[in-house]
Design an enzyme around this catalytic site. Sequence first.
Site, PDB file in Angstrom:
ATOM      1  CG  HIS A  40       0.182   2.751   8.862  1.00 55.45           C
ATOM      2  ND1 HIS A  40      -0.168   1.825   9.821  1.00 55.45           N
ATOM      3  CD2 HIS A  40       1.330   2.296   8.296  1.00 55.45           C
ATOM      4  CE1 HIS A  40       0.728   0.849   9.829  1.00 55.45           C
ATOM      5  NE2 HIS A  40       1.644   1.108   8.900  1.00 55.45           N
ATOM      6  CD  GLU A  41       2.846   3.616   5.327  1.00 57.06           C
ATOM      7  OE1 GLU A  41       3.909   3.449   5.952  1.00 57.06           O
ATOM      8  OE2 GLU A  41       2.066   2.669   5.056  1.00 57.06           O
ATOM      9  CG  ASN A  83      10.791   4.846   1.824  1.00 55.55           C
ATOM     10  OD1 ASN A  83      11.209   3.749   2.089  1.00 55.55           O
ATOM     11  ND2 ASN A  83       9.879   5.059   0.878  1.00 55.55           N
ATOM     12  CD  GLU A 126       4.491  -2.020   9.628  1.00 55.44           C
ATOM     13  OE1 GLU A 126       3.434  -1.363   9.718  1.00 55.44           O
ATOM     14  OE2 GLU A 126       5.435  -1.681   8.878  1.00 55.44           O
ATOM     15  CG  HIS A 170       5.569   3.397  10.141  1.00 55.95           C
ATOM     16  ND1 HIS A 170       5.689   2.482  11.156  1.00 55.95           N
ATOM     17  CD2 HIS A 170       4.885   2.763   9.150  1.00 55.95           C
ATOM     18  CE1 HIS A 170       5.103   1.346  10.798  1.00 55.95           C
ATOM     19  NE2 HIS A 170       4.598   1.485   9.588  1.00 55.95           N
ATOM     20  N   GLY A 179       0.817  -1.202   0.000  1.00 53.91           N
ATOM     21  CA  GLY A 179       0.000   0.000   0.000  1.00 53.91           C
ATOM     22  C   GLY A 179       0.854   1.257   0.000  1.00 53.91           C
ATOM     23  CB  ALA A 180       1.798   3.650   1.655  1.00 51.88           C
ATOM     24  CG  MET A 181       8.433   2.029   2.220  1.00 50.34           C
ATOM     25  SD  MET A 181       8.385   0.737   3.505  1.00 50.34           S
ATOM     26  CE  MET A 181       9.769   1.229   4.510  1.00 50.34           C
TER      27      MET A 181
HETATM   28  N1  BES Z   1       6.167  -0.725   6.185  1.00 53.56           N
HETATM   29  C1  BES Z   1       4.972  -1.035   5.497  1.00 53.56           C
HETATM   30  C2  BES Z   1       5.147  -1.263   4.033  1.00 53.56           C
HETATM   31  C3  BES Z   1       5.856  -2.549   3.646  1.00 53.56           C
HETATM   32  C4  BES Z   1       5.370  -3.739   4.026  1.00 53.56           C
HETATM   33  C5  BES Z   1       6.939  -2.529   2.860  1.00 53.56           C
HETATM   34  C6  BES Z   1       6.019  -4.900   3.639  1.00 53.56           C
HETATM   35  C7  BES Z   1       7.588  -3.682   2.498  1.00 53.56           C
HETATM   36  C8  BES Z   1       7.124  -4.889   2.870  1.00 53.56           C
HETATM   37  C9  BES Z   1       3.932   0.088   5.646  1.00 53.56           C
HETATM   38  O1  BES Z   1       4.088   0.871   6.769  1.00 53.56           O
HETATM   39  C10 BES Z   1       2.608  -0.582   5.780  1.00 53.56           C
HETATM   40  O2  BES Z   1       2.378  -1.212   6.763  1.00 53.56           O
HETATM   41  N2  BES Z   1       1.756  -0.458   4.778  1.00 53.56           N
HETATM   42  C11 BES Z   1       0.491  -1.119   4.705  1.00 53.56           C
HETATM   43  C12 BES Z   1      -0.651  -0.180   4.927  1.00 53.56           C
HETATM   44  C13 BES Z   1      -0.889   0.132   6.365  1.00 53.56           C
HETATM   45  C14 BES Z   1      -1.947   1.172   6.532  1.00 53.56           C
HETATM   46  C15 BES Z   1      -1.272  -1.079   7.180  1.00 53.56           C
HETATM   47  C16 BES Z   1       0.395  -1.700   3.330  1.00 53.56           C
HETATM   48  O3  BES Z   1       1.234  -1.366   2.491  1.00 53.56           O
HETATM   49  O4  BES Z   1      -0.493  -2.506   3.088  1.00 53.56           O
HETATM   50 ZN    ZN Z   2       3.360   0.111   8.570  1.00 54.90          ZN
END
Ligand code: BES
Ligand code: ZN
Length: 860
Positions: free
Chosen positions: A294-295, A262, A317, A298, A258-260
């Site tokens: 969420h991001e 960084n 997480e 972090h 979904g998103a990251m």
């Molecule tokens: N850190 C994660 C993104 C991620 C997950 C990157 C696994 C690489 C491998 C990010 O903070 C995250 O948790 N994203 C979720 C959405 C969130 C609102 C739960 C996602 O991408 O689904």
């Molecule tokens: Zn996350």
Amino acid sequence: MKDAAPQPTLLADYAPYPFTVTGVDLTFRLSPAATRVLSRVAFAPNPARPGRHDLRLDGERLALLSARIDGRAVTPAEDAAGLTVAADDLPEGPFTWEAEVEIDPVANTALEGLYMSGGMFCTQCEAEGFRKITFYPDRPDVMAPFKVRIESGLPVLLSNGNPTGAGKGWAEWTDPWPKPAYLFALVAGDLVAVRDGFTTRSGRKVDLAIWVRKGDEDRCAYAMDSLRRSMKWDEDAYGREYDLDVFNIVAVDDFNMGAMENKGLNIFNSKLVLASPETATDADFERIEGVIAHEYFHNWTGNRITCRDWFQLCLKEGLTVFRDQQFTSDMRSAPVKRIEDVLTLRARQFREDMGPLAHPVRPESYIEINNFYTATVYEKGAEVIGMLKRLVGDDGYRRALDLYFDRHDGEAATIEDWLKVFEDATGRDLGQFKRWYTDAGTPRLSVSEAWSPGKEGGTYTLTFHQKTPPTPGQDVKPARVIPIAVGLLNPNGDEVVPTGILEMTEVTQSFRWEGLATRPVPSILRGFSAPVVLDREVDAKERAFLLAHDTDPFNRWEAGRALAKDALARMICQAAEPSHALIDGLGAVLADDGLDPAFRALCLALPSEDDLAQTLHDAGAVPDPDRIHAERLRLEAAIARRLEPALERVYAAMATPGAFSPDAASAGRRALRLACLALLSRIDGGERAAVLFETAGNMTESAGALASLIAAGRAEGALAAFHDRWKGNRLVIDKWFALQPALCAPEAAAGVAERLSRHPDFDWKNPNRFRALLGGLSANHAGFHAASGASYRFCADWLLRLDPVNPQTAARMSTAFQSWARYDDGRKARVRAELDRILATPGLSRDLTEMAGRIRGADA
Ligand code: BES
Ligand code: ZN
């Protein structure tokens, strides 16, 4: 030739890295098929690992062009996973490693490391993608400040931290905050910015920018507004301020997740940034708000304090999901958010916990870490924090969090560190509580009650018994501490005992209330105070009473849900008729204009077919997907027939005339309106949906009407019109791909999916498009489980096709098969054959090998 079986990584094997990194300098000379990466890394011996050690650096698919230590050329020993410089070839004290590598972003279809998406360069490094960019100790406990120089003719060049220089064809970025490599990011492309600003409470002015492709600027306003509200909320609720001069968000079309988060440069799947009333649904808006938050959150829970190793993933997480849930309940309706979260928890996490993929919130071993970004780590990880907060109270929670930020800022921490701040801040022993992190499985809680009248008032006793079924590798499950929120009502609906938390610590435990005038009706597990299954035989009268009177909104909804489940189970297993008690209870909620429309919409939706299959399986039956589907439809039709006038009235009353607003109240009205429409469409052949489809002025109603038309089997014209109108918009076309297989008749599902897979727009290398089609099909419970096995075969074929291109997404989508052991022998044999076919494929990725193998293990 079969590759050697990949070795698992074990929590028990953790050892600190032998060196610390005091600074990283990177130069990128970008070129689509031949990017050069120059790195200069300052290492020093790590006092936590005395003695002399080899220098081991991770690296995958890198062409090493040169390597030096303190300016002297070296020839390290290379293997498929990295390189080693022997201890004897290293200076005794600090030294500088320099290397130049070449990588090929165009060839990177796995979307991990540096890759291309729509002509732009972008990166995804979590969990272990940095090793595809250059040689480095790619592990979260190695934290360092980074300086990055990007050389490219592209107009926009971004990386982490603050901009510290730019000229024609280059830009430099400096990130002062030590970070692990997984938070590194780089973006280069022809992008435009939507800009805004935020002043932190201590007066730091932050430039905010959302970077998108030209033409997408007018769909960024909601994301920007969500970002500003998130920044404010984290200051108010947690005392956490932003710590750089800029905060950049980039939207990319090709993204596995979904998103990251960084540092200073969040990268988002474009579906979680771009939204306008015409193109995005209310659910999309709510999701965008939550993921932006969420991001952003972090930045403190993940970045300033990170994880020691990937076993501690829930540390960032679970906590950050908990924080984004709190944020959304503050921005919107808390009870509605709680119900939505529990629906997701049960649909995704309970299912995982009850099947072959069950694992603890903190796992102890993994083969491919990407396979452990799971509902258990995320959603159950968040529930565990909710329980902690319930047990220590709001003040205790706040003190513990303050201590956590104080004590561990700049560190890579563990779950032990996390629990210790709670112990130190509150004086509580969390030894037993820790089992929530180490033990897999969903506890089942059974309850019995006793009442003894007396002259001074009666005594009421609730006796609870907890039992957690075995999970793979964990047979014995000692008792856990379970916070059970209970309130008592008297028979006319008044609350006689307000919500209190019972702390269950034993396998069997009783709680007593004395001096009660009448035998009370208990409301148990209010607000879903613990992630357990409550097994309690309750008659329909009591459930209907709670649906009408419970003062706890979650349990009020839950009573209706239980009533519906009981009624459906009787229809499916005993050929019972639709329950009038249920329908009339729902009718009363529907007609109660004093209730939040969003809440009423949630009450009207029946349990999903998958949920019913699990419930029947738990009760010892073998679920028949076709029968579940048919009886659920029959109940919906019965509800619609009996409540037609009320549904009709509410459908009309919930129109939202005037300009579209994505706020929670308006969204709730539309949700209720569409819930009425879905039911009415069961008896009007889609007549009203056709009218709404023609007139809808926003995507929520347009997609909602289209969904009802597909379910009614009269969507052909609407689907063509929808495609024609939106063919230039990828995100809307994803909806078109997802809705058809998800909502068509089960017997048509495999064929619909097959046909769509041959559509010229089926760009299967794009993860959103792939997930739309396969996710849509697997959401059609009876269609996915068609007895012919056609859907199983279709999915397995596509997983095998995607695996060499993008193993991470192929592995994630294989979870469609995870609940196969519930079904009859015929279906099981067909799934087993597909899993065996997958596992027998030469060259299968580590990702899919691990997933298919674990799923297959279910009923080996
Ligand atoms: N850190 C994660 C993104 C991620 C997950 C990157 C696994 C690489 C491998 C990010 O903070 C995250 O948790 N994203 C979720 C959405 C969130 C609102 C739960 C996602 O991408 O689904
Ligand atoms: Zn996350």
